[in-house]
Design a protein around this motif. Structure first.
Motif, PDB file in Angstrom:
ATOM      1  N   PRO A 186       0.799  -1.236   0.000  1.00  8.42           N
ATOM      2  CA  PRO A 186       0.000   0.000   0.000  1.00  8.42           C
ATOM      3  C   PRO A 186       0.824   1.275   0.000  1.00  8.42           C
ATOM      4  O   PRO A 186       0.436   2.264  -0.640  1.00  8.42           O
ATOM      5  CB  PRO A 186      -0.823  -0.119   1.286  1.00  8.42           C
ATOM      6  CG  PRO A 186      -0.898  -1.568   1.565  1.00  8.42           C
ATOM      7  CD  PRO A 186       0.403  -2.143   1.091  1.00  8.42           C
ATOM      8  N   GLY A 187       1.943   1.290   0.688  1.00  6.28           N
ATOM      9  CA  GLY A 187       2.738   2.507   0.767  1.00  6.28           C
ATOM     10  C   GLY A 187       3.267   2.966  -0.578  1.00  6.28           C
ATOM     11  O   GLY A 187       3.558   4.153  -0.767  1.00  6.28           O
ATOM     12  N   ALA A 188       3.388   2.041  -1.511  1.00  9.95           N
ATOM     13  CA  ALA A 188       3.841   2.381  -2.866  1.00  9.95           C
ATOM     14  C   ALA A 188       2.675   2.536  -3.828  1.00  9.95           C
ATOM     15  O   ALA A 188       2.887   2.820  -5.011  1.00  9.95           O
ATOM     16  CB  ALA A 188       4.805   1.319  -3.371  1.00  9.95           C
ATOM     17  N   GLY A 189       1.458   2.310  -3.332  1.00 13.09           N
ATOM     18  CA  GLY A 189       0.289   2.503  -4.179  1.00 13.09           C
ATOM     19  C   GLY A 189      -0.201   1.263  -4.894  1.00 13.09           C
ATOM     20  O   GLY A 189      -1.011   1.373  -5.819  1.00 13.09           O
ATOM     21  N   GLN A 190       0.254   0.069  -4.476  1.00 13.40           N
ATOM     22  CA  GLN A 190      -0.236  -1.137  -5.139  1.00 13.40           C
ATOM     23  C   GLN A 190      -1.709  -1.341  -4.810  1.00 13.40           C
ATOM     24  O   GLN A 190      -2.117  -1.274  -3.638  1.00 13.40           O
ATOM     25  CB  GLN A 190       0.563  -2.379  -4.693  1.00 13.40           C
ATOM     26  CG  GLN A 190       0.164  -3.635  -5.472  1.00 13.40           C
ATOM     27  CD  GLN A 190       1.033  -4.849  -5.183  1.00 13.40           C
ATOM     28  OE1 GLN A 190       1.906  -4.820  -4.306  1.00 13.40           O
ATOM     29  NE2 GLN A 190       0.808  -5.921  -5.922  1.00 13.40           N
ATOM     30  N   SER A 191      -2.516  -1.547  -5.848  1.00 11.42           N
ATOM     31  CA  SER A 191      -3.948  -1.749  -5.647  1.00 11.42           C
ATOM     32  C   SER A 191      -4.428  -3.102  -6.156  1.00 11.42           C
ATOM     33  O   SER A 191      -5.479  -3.583  -5.739  1.00 11.42           O
ATOM     34  CB  SER A 191      -4.749  -0.632  -6.325  1.00 11.42           C
ATOM     35  OG  SER A 191      -4.495  -0.609  -7.713  1.00 11.42           O
ATOM     36  N   VAL A 192      -3.668  -3.717  -7.071  1.00 10.22           N
ATOM     37  CA  VAL A 192      -4.004  -5.054  -7.566  1.00 10.22           C
ATOM     38  C   VAL A 192      -2.873  -5.980  -7.152  1.00 10.22           C
ATOM     39  O   VAL A 192      -1.700  -5.744  -7.510  1.00 10.22           O
ATOM     40  CB  VAL A 192      -4.191  -5.069  -9.097  1.00 10.22           C
ATOM     41  CG1 VAL A 192      -4.494  -6.484  -9.573  1.00 10.22           C
ATOM     42  CG2 VAL A 192      -5.312  -4.112  -9.521  1.00 10.22           C
TER      43      VAL A 192
END
Ligand code: AMP
Length: 114
Positions: A90-96
């Motif tokens: 999440p901290g790097a923006g992973q959503s899938v």
């Protein structure tokens, strides 16, 4: 993984806009493009995050980058330049949570990324 969006694409249950496919790799246009060219390159094998890579799966990364190179060439951005990036957690923006290489190009890229 039955509940994984990208596994459903690999299985043909969801039809993305495919730009490249081979035995191990699928690449398709991002549904919410952040650049004139924005393609996601995924391994057909489910790997949730880059933290889950190991010696057995690491060679897939080379295949993803070779596909990215071909996609960039086909899109005419190989010489002008493009960015290949994977977000992890999440901290790097992973959503899938099926690893994917973003291939972005066709506009100037800032650094560092946000
Ligand atoms: P990330 O936030 O790094 O996990 O990237 C996931 C990417 O998947 C985002 O850029 C989304 O726009 C993209 N995405 C989500 N759903 C779809 C879809 N159905 N088809 C194509 N791209 C998608």
């Amino acid at each position: 993984m039955s509940d994984c969006l990208f596994c459903k694409m690999v299985a043909g249950e969801i039809k993305p806009d495919v730009v490249y496919e081979d035995d191990d790799v699928l690449a398709f246009r991002d549904v919410n493009p952040q650049a004139p060219t924005h393609v996601l390159v995924i391994p057909k094998q489910h790997i949730a995050t880059t933290n889950d890579l190991d010696a057995a799966t690491a060679p897939l990364l080379g295949k993803l980058f070779l596909a990215a190179k071909q996609i960039a060439g086909d899109a005419g951005i190989a010489e002008s330049g493009y960015r290949s990036v994977m977000n992890c957690n999440p901290g790097a923006g992973q959503s899938v949570y099926h690893i994917h290489l973003h291939v972005l190009g066709g506009r100037p890229m800032g650094w560092p990324p946000g």
